[in-house]
Write an enzyme that holds these catalytic residues in place. Structure first.
Site, PDB file in Angstrom:
ATOM      1  N   LYS A 175       0.740  -1.165   0.270  1.00  0.00           N
ATOM      2  CA  LYS A 175      -0.054  -0.036   0.190  1.00  0.00           C
ATOM      3  C   LYS A 175       0.791   1.290   0.111  1.00  0.00           C
ATOM      4  O   LYS A 175       1.945   1.212   0.868  1.00  0.00           O
ATOM      5  CB  LYS A 175      -0.949  -0.068   1.003  1.00  0.00           C
ATOM      6  CG  LYS A 175      -2.055   1.128   1.310  1.00  0.00           C
ATOM      7  CD  LYS A 175      -2.862   1.102   2.285  1.00  0.00           C
ATOM      8  CE  LYS A 175      -4.001   2.026   2.689  1.00  0.00           C
ATOM      9  NZ  LYS A 175      -4.787   1.825   3.718  1.00  0.00           N
ATOM     10  N   SER A 188      -9.506   2.046   2.921  1.00  0.00           N
ATOM     11  CA  SER A 188      -8.919   2.556   2.107  1.00  0.00           C
ATOM     12  C   SER A 188      -7.863   1.797   1.456  1.00  0.00           C
ATOM     13  O   SER A 188      -7.043   2.100   0.401  1.00  0.00           O
ATOM     14  CB  SER A 188      -8.093   3.699   2.769  1.00  0.00           C
ATOM     15  OG  SER A 188      -7.192   3.102   3.971  1.00  0.00           O
ATOM     16  N   SER A 192      -9.663  -0.467   7.400  1.00  0.00           N
ATOM     17  CA  SER A 192      -9.379  -0.086   5.772  1.00  0.00           C
ATOM     18  C   SER A 192      -8.615  -1.511   5.370  1.00  0.00           C
ATOM     19  O   SER A 192      -8.409  -1.783   4.061  1.00  0.00           O
ATOM     20  CB  SER A 192      -8.016   0.992   5.876  1.00  0.00           C
ATOM     21  OG  SER A 192      -8.946   1.847   5.503  1.00  0.00           O
TER      22      SER A 192
END
Ligand code: GLN
Length: 482
Positions: A76, A151, A175
């Site tokens: 990420k 996210s 997330s």
């Protein structure tokens, strides 16, 4: 055989037997990215050259003893990677190249995993759909008109679409688990303090955790073992030994007490999701678990306490991006104050600005007691509720999210509706507990996730139940047709 479809443990076996090379595996992943990422848009950066070079070096040594050796991972883009751009999906850090690796990344590299690239997210991890990315929205591989969740939407989509073998994400209020649920993959958020946060761009430091997105439960056990444990670079990591989580990969839940939170099921939940959770409970019961109803009386306040505490921490953490100490500097400004103002105006997107303003409001002298202190008290009550509940059960199950992945654009103008998606996941972060999302059904070809919550630092028990459920079902075997 399509190599990009492999799990970590499958790839490892083939590498050890020398039936494939790491270079072949990395090339298969890079080719897959080239073919489909135009549609999925999971990646912000792909590091083709260095990934290939690393794979050749590992092949040369011929040493595949580590279970991650030669295996491609996506990271990420709010987790620092040395010499590889880390943007947090923000214009503020558009050109930031970290001079160091986050501990999670460093530990994967120590085990010879290969970073293939960096995945999209909501700006600074604030959101549930990746629509808040400053660059583009990631698409759900099951239906390109839908969000992948967020996210960590880029990480979840890249795993679901076989654009990496596994991925790292971060979870402040859901997330990892919510995008895993939307994309039909396995997401694991460890207990707060189990995995180092060093090198993770902070969103809300008392809630953030680095975690894992994988194709199956076995892989999540392998990766957790690799990244967990005390880190002298993060003083909030726990001084506790890290068990061998692969020992939990036995399909046995006999006698385990699994709680269903009464209040959790009173919320608005889609019928198909409700049914899938009821069926999951039945499956676990048939496997020998005892299902008990429990109560977390203060849970209805969780989402509100979360937004007060998280925005307060966000407003402090974002203060460093001022164009002087960190982040983009505006080209035109009149004086120092204007430089700060212009840089932050240009660098941050609307959701980040909204949360900075809310956080400052909650922390202002007049409001601190009314909001911030009160929210902290609620947090303590919720933590105590979980402690009491865990006297009656070993694990808790719930939906991960109330619906399947929603359509792109459907909720973006309604922040409160978007926030409500997290009602099932944020209590887990407030209490610092470990949580997982595993596939447990489909509604019109879109995956549904089952959340399993464990006792603090007992990821082992959570993994065991997840594995038992996985072995007894085949939802995880179904892949998106992309
Ligand atoms: N969706 C939640 C939020 O927007 C959680 C985000 C996260 O876990 N990073 O706050």
């Amino acid at each position: 055989m399509e190599l990009y479809k492999l799990t970590v443990h499958e790839a490892h076996e083939l590498l050890v037997k020398k039936q494939i090379s790491s270079e072949e595996l990395v090339k298969a992943i890079l080719k897959r990215i080239e073919e489909i990422d135009e549609k999925v848009k999971a990646y912000i950066t792909v590091d083709e050259e260095k990934a290939l070079e690393a794979s050749r070096n590992i092949d040369k040594t011929g040493n595949f003893t580590s279970s991650l050796s030669g295996i491609p991972v996506a990271i990420k883009d709010n987790i620092c990677t040395k010499d590889l751009k880390t943007t947090c999906s923000s214009k503020m850090l558009e050109n930031f190249i970290p001079p160091y690796d986050a501990t999670g990344v460093a530990r994967l590299k120590q085990d010879d995993a290969i970073v293939v690239g960096k995945t999209n997210l909501d700006e600074f991890a604030m959101g549930s759909s990746t629509e808040n990315s400053a660059f583009f929205t990631t698409k759900n591989p099951w239906d390109l008109e839908r969000v992948p969740g967020g996210s960590s939407g880029g990480s979840a989509a890249s795993v679901a679409a076989d654009e990496c073998i596994f991925a790292l994400g971060s979870d402040t209020g859901g997330s990892i688990r919510q995008p895993a649920s939307c994309c039909g993959v396995v997401g694991l958020k460890p207990t707060y303090g189990r995995v180092s946060r060093y090198g993770l761009a902070e969103m809300a430091s008392s809630l953030d955790q680095v975690g894992i997105i994988t194709k199956d439960v076995t892989d999540s056990a392998i990766i957790l073992k690799a990244i967990a444990g005390l880190d002298e670079l993060d003083s909030t990591t726990a001084h506790l030994p890290v068990p061998d989580y692969t020992k939990s990969l036995v399909p046995d839940v006999k006698g385990i007490k699994i709680g269903i939170v009464k209040e959790y099921m009173d919320y608005e939940i889609d019928d198909e999701v409700r049914e899938a959770i009821a069926n999951a409970a039945k499956t676990l019961e048939e496997l020998g678990a005892n299902i008990v109803e429990i109560s977390i009386p203060h849970i209805e306040y969780a989402i509100w306490a979360y937004h007060v505490i998280s925005t307060a921490e966000i407003s402090s953490n974002m203060a460093r991006y001022d164009g002087i100490r960190y982040g983009k500097r505006a080209k035109r400004y009149e004086d120092l104050i204007d430089l700060y103002r212009q840089s932050r105006t240009e660098g941050f997107g609307p959701e980040v600005k909204r949360r900075i303003m809310l956080g400052n409001y909650f922390l202002s002298a007049d409001n601190e007691d009314k909001y911030y202190i009160k929210a902290q008290k609620v947090r303590t009550l919720i933590k105590r509720d979980f402690d009491t509940a865990f006297e009656e059960c070993d694990l808790i199950i719930s939906p991960t999210a109330p619906t399947v992945a929603f359509k792109i654009g459907e909720e973006v103008d309604d922040p409160i509706k978007m926030y409500m998606n997290d009602a099932w996941t944020v209590p887990v972060n407030l209490a610092g507990l470990p949580g997982m999302s595993i596939p447990c059904g489909f509604s019109e070809n879109l995956p549904i996730g089952l959340q399993i919550i464990g006792k603090a630092f007992n990821e082992a028990e959570m993994i065991k139940a997840a594995f038992a459920f996985e072995q007894a079902t085949d939802f995880w075997k179904k892949r998106p047709a992309i």
